[in-house]
Design a protein around this motif. Structure first.
Motif, PDB file in Angstrom:
ATOM      1  N   GLU A   1      -2.194   1.591 -32.495  1.00 33.59           N
ATOM      2  CA  GLU A   1      -2.954   2.444 -31.577  1.00 33.59           C
ATOM      3  C   GLU A   1      -4.126   3.122 -32.285  1.00 33.59           C
ATOM      4  O   GLU A   1      -5.219   3.227 -31.730  1.00 33.59           O
ATOM      5  CB  GLU A   1      -2.017   3.494 -30.971  1.00 33.59           C
ATOM      6  N   ILE A   2      -3.913   3.585 -33.514  1.00 32.30           N
ATOM      7  CA  ILE A   2      -4.961   4.346 -34.202  1.00 32.30           C
ATOM      8  C   ILE A   2      -5.797   3.495 -35.153  1.00 32.30           C
ATOM      9  O   ILE A   2      -6.809   3.966 -35.668  1.00 32.30           O
ATOM     10  CB  ILE A   2      -4.369   5.540 -34.978  1.00 32.30           C
ATOM     11  N   ALA A   3      -5.402   2.239 -35.367  1.00 30.96           N
ATOM     12  CA  ALA A   3      -6.068   1.394 -36.364  1.00 30.96           C
ATOM     13  C   ALA A   3      -7.590   1.336 -36.225  1.00 30.96           C
ATOM     14  O   ALA A   3      -8.304   1.469 -37.225  1.00 30.96           O
ATOM     15  CB  ALA A   3      -5.478  -0.019 -36.354  1.00 30.96           C
TER      16      ALA A   3
ATOM     17  N   LEU B   1      -4.044  10.446 -38.322  1.00 30.33           N
ATOM     18  CA  LEU B   1      -5.170  10.819 -37.481  1.00 30.33           C
ATOM     19  C   LEU B   1      -4.808  12.121 -36.794  1.00 30.33           C
ATOM     20  O   LEU B   1      -3.809  12.186 -36.073  1.00 30.33           O
ATOM     21  CB  LEU B   1      -5.474   9.730 -36.454  1.00 30.33           C
ATOM     22  N   PHE B   2      -5.583  13.162 -37.049  1.00 31.21           N
ATOM     23  CA  PHE B   2      -5.355  14.468 -36.452  1.00 31.21           C
ATOM     24  C   PHE B   2      -6.615  14.911 -35.718  1.00 31.21           C
ATOM     25  O   PHE B   2      -7.701  14.958 -36.313  1.00 31.21           O
ATOM     26  CB  PHE B   2      -4.998  15.503 -37.519  1.00 31.21           C
ATOM     27  N   ARG B   3      -6.453  15.262 -34.453  1.00 33.47           N
ATOM     28  CA  ARG B   3      -7.586  15.792 -33.699  1.00 33.47           C
ATOM     29  C   ARG B   3      -7.908  17.205 -34.177  1.00 33.47           C
ATOM     30  O   ARG B   3      -7.004  17.998 -34.460  1.00 33.47           O
ATOM     31  CB  ARG B   3      -7.263  15.800 -32.203  1.00 33.47           C
ATOM     32  N   LEU B   4      -9.192  17.505 -34.282  1.00 31.53           N
ATOM     33  CA  LEU B   4      -9.606  18.831 -34.712  1.00 31.53           C
ATOM     34  C   LEU B   4      -9.256  19.866 -33.648  1.00 31.53           C
ATOM     35  O   LEU B   4      -9.379  19.596 -32.448  1.00 31.53           O
ATOM     36  CB  LEU B   4     -11.107  18.863 -34.971  1.00 31.53           C
TER      37      LEU B   4
ATOM     38  N   ASP C   1       5.574   3.315 -38.408  1.00 27.16           N
ATOM     39  CA  ASP C   1       5.675   2.967 -36.991  1.00 27.16           C
ATOM     40  C   ASP C   1       4.494   2.045 -36.661  1.00 27.16           C
ATOM     41  O   ASP C   1       3.368   2.495 -36.517  1.00 27.16           O
ATOM     42  CB  ASP C   1       5.617   4.242 -36.139  1.00 27.16           C
ATOM     43  N   ARG C   2       4.760   0.766 -36.528  1.00 29.14           N
ATOM     44  CA  ARG C   2       3.690  -0.207 -36.309  1.00 29.14           C
ATOM     45  C   ARG C   2       2.996  -0.017 -34.956  1.00 29.14           C
ATOM     46  O   ARG C   2       1.813  -0.309 -34.822  1.00 29.14           O
ATOM     47  CB  ARG C   2       4.236  -1.637 -36.433  1.00 29.14           C
TER      48      ARG C   2
END
Length: 348
Positions: free
Chosen positions: A332-334, A38-41, A326-327
Motif C-alpha cells: 500500500e505504501i510502496a 510512513l507517518f502523516r504530519l 506486513d506485505r
C-alpha cells in the motif's frame, strides 16, 4: 552532497504531507529491508505542522528502526535546480563556473561561502564538434542546509548524506531495474505540493524539472468544482480517485481528470524540451511514484495523455522482505517510498 562519515543506513524523506523512512542492509543486488515507515504530519491550523526532532525520533522508535547514520533531502525555500551548458574544462574550474552560474539565478545575494552546491554531468547535446558539457546543478543557501542538519542532530541522528529528489529517484531506479544501453527512462514523483520529473540514461541523470503541481492541487480542484470542504474532497479523492462508480460521481471524476491532465501537459512539454535540446531520443518508459501516484485510475489518464508506457513504481520489488513485515501494508505504501529507498541506497 556527502558529509564525512561511514555508510548510511536510514533514508528519510520529509515531505509536505508525510515523512517516509527506509532502512536497508546489505549491498546493491542483495539489499534486505530492515525498516520502513510512513507517518502523516500532524495538522496545525489546517496546515501540516513542521517536523520536530521528537516527531522524527518517535517514528524510528515506533517502527524499531535502528541505527543513527542517515541520508536526507536538501530542501528549503532557496533550493534551485539549473541546467547548464558549459565548455569542457578541468574539474576545479568547472566547479567554480557552475557556482558562478547558479549564483546569478538566486533571488537573494549570496556569498560563495554561503552557497551549498552539487552537480551531476548530464546528457551531452548531440551536435558534431560540440566541445561542451551539460550539467544539472543543485544549490541551496547554507542556512537552509544547516537547519536540516540541526533537525537530524537533535533527533539523535548523524546526517551523512544530503541529496535532492532527482538523484534519489535515480538511485532507487538503479537498484530496481536493468538498464538498456542508450534508452531514456523517466520518473515522475507526484508529491503533495509539487511533482519532480527526472530523465535517466545509461545510469546518469539527463534532465530534471520541478513542476509546481501535486496532490493538494487535485484536492483543491475537486473541492472548488463540487463546492465542498477540502477535507471531504480529500476523502473522495482517496476513496474513488478517477474511477466514477455512478452518475453522481461523474462530475468529480471529470474534475480530477482535468487536474491530472494539466500535470500531464507539463510533463509532455518537458519531454519535448528534452528531446529538442539534447537530441537524445524520446522517453521509452515512464514510472510514477509518490503519494498521489496511488490515485485510482491515474495510470490510464497519464497513458492517454502521454504516448509512453506507464508503470507504477515499486521501489521494494528487488529488495528482500523478511517475513516479519506486513506485505499488504508495504504494498500500500510502496509508491510513497521511492525517494526514501533511493536515499537509503546512497552510501557515503
Amino acid at each position: 552532497m556527502m558529509l564525512p562519515g561511514k555508510n548510511n543506513l536510514i533514508g528519510v524523506d520529509i515531505g509536505s504531507y508525510s515523512v517516509k523512512v527506509v532502512s536497508l542492509v546489505g549491498a546493491e543486488g542483495s539489499y534486505t529491508l530492515a525498516g520502513a515507515a510512513l507517518f502523516r504530519l500532524p495538522s496545525e491550523g489546517g496546515e501540516a505542522a513542521p517536523v520536530t526532532p521528537p516527531f522524527l525520533s518517535g517514528i524510528l522508535q515506533a517502527k524499531r528502526i535502528k541505527g543513527r547514520r542517515a541520508a536526507a533531502l536538501m530542501n528549503g525555500p532557496s533550493l534551485i535546480f539549473k541546467h547548464l551548458k558549459l565548455p569542457i574544462m578541468p574539474e576545479k574550474d568547472l566547479k567554480e563556473a557552475v557556482r558562478w552560474e547558479v549564483r546569478k539565478d538566486l533571488a537573494i545575494a549570496v556569498s560563495p561561502t554561503d552557497l551549498i552546491l552539487d552537480y551531476m554531468s548530464a546528457a551531452k547535446a548531440a551536435k558534431p564538434g560540440d566541445n561542451t558539457v551539460s550539467i544539472v546543478a543543485f544549490a541551496a543557501v547554507r542556512s537552509d542546509v544547516e537547519r536540516t542538519i540541526a533537525l537530524f542532530r537533535d533527533a539523535g541522528l548523524e546526517l551523512r548524506v544530503l541529496e535532492v529528489v532527482p538523484s534519489a529517484l535515480l538511485f532507487s531506479f538503479n537498484i530496481n531495474n536493468a538498464w538498456e544501453p542508450g534508452v531514456n527512462y523517466a520518473m515522475l514523483d507526484i508529491g503533495e505540493t509539487k511533482s519532480t520529473l527526472a530523465i535517466f540514461k545509461d545510469k546518469r541523470l539527463s534532465f530534471t524539472r520541478e513542476i509546481g503541481m501535486g496532490g493538494a492541487d487535485f484536492t483543491k480542484c475537486l473541492a472548488s468544482g463540487l463546492g465542498k470542504p477540502e477535507e471531504d474532497a480529500e476523502d473522495y479523492k482517496i476513496a474513488f480517485g478517477l474511477i466514477a462508480e455512478d452518475n453522481d460521481e461523474d462530475k468529480a471524476k471529470k474534475l480530477l481528470t482535468q487536474a491530472v491532465e494539466r500535470l500531464c501537459t507539463e510533463v509532455q512539454r518537458s519531454f519535448d524540451y528534452f528531446q529538442a535540446q539534447f537530441r537524445e531520443g524520446s522517453v521509452a518508459k515512464l514510472f510514477i511514484s509518490g503519494g498521489s501516484s496511488r490515485l485510482k485510475g491515474i495510470e490510464a489518464v497519464i497513458s492517454r495523455m502521454i504516448a509512453v508506457p506507464i508503470f507504477k513504481d515499486d521501489p521494494l520489488r528487488s529488495i528482500q522482505i523478511p517475513k516479519a513485515f506486513d506485505r499488504t501494508e508495504l504494498a500500500e505504501i510502496a509508491p510513497c517510498l521511492t525517494v526514501a529507498v533511493g536515499l537509503a541506497a546512497r552510501k557515503s
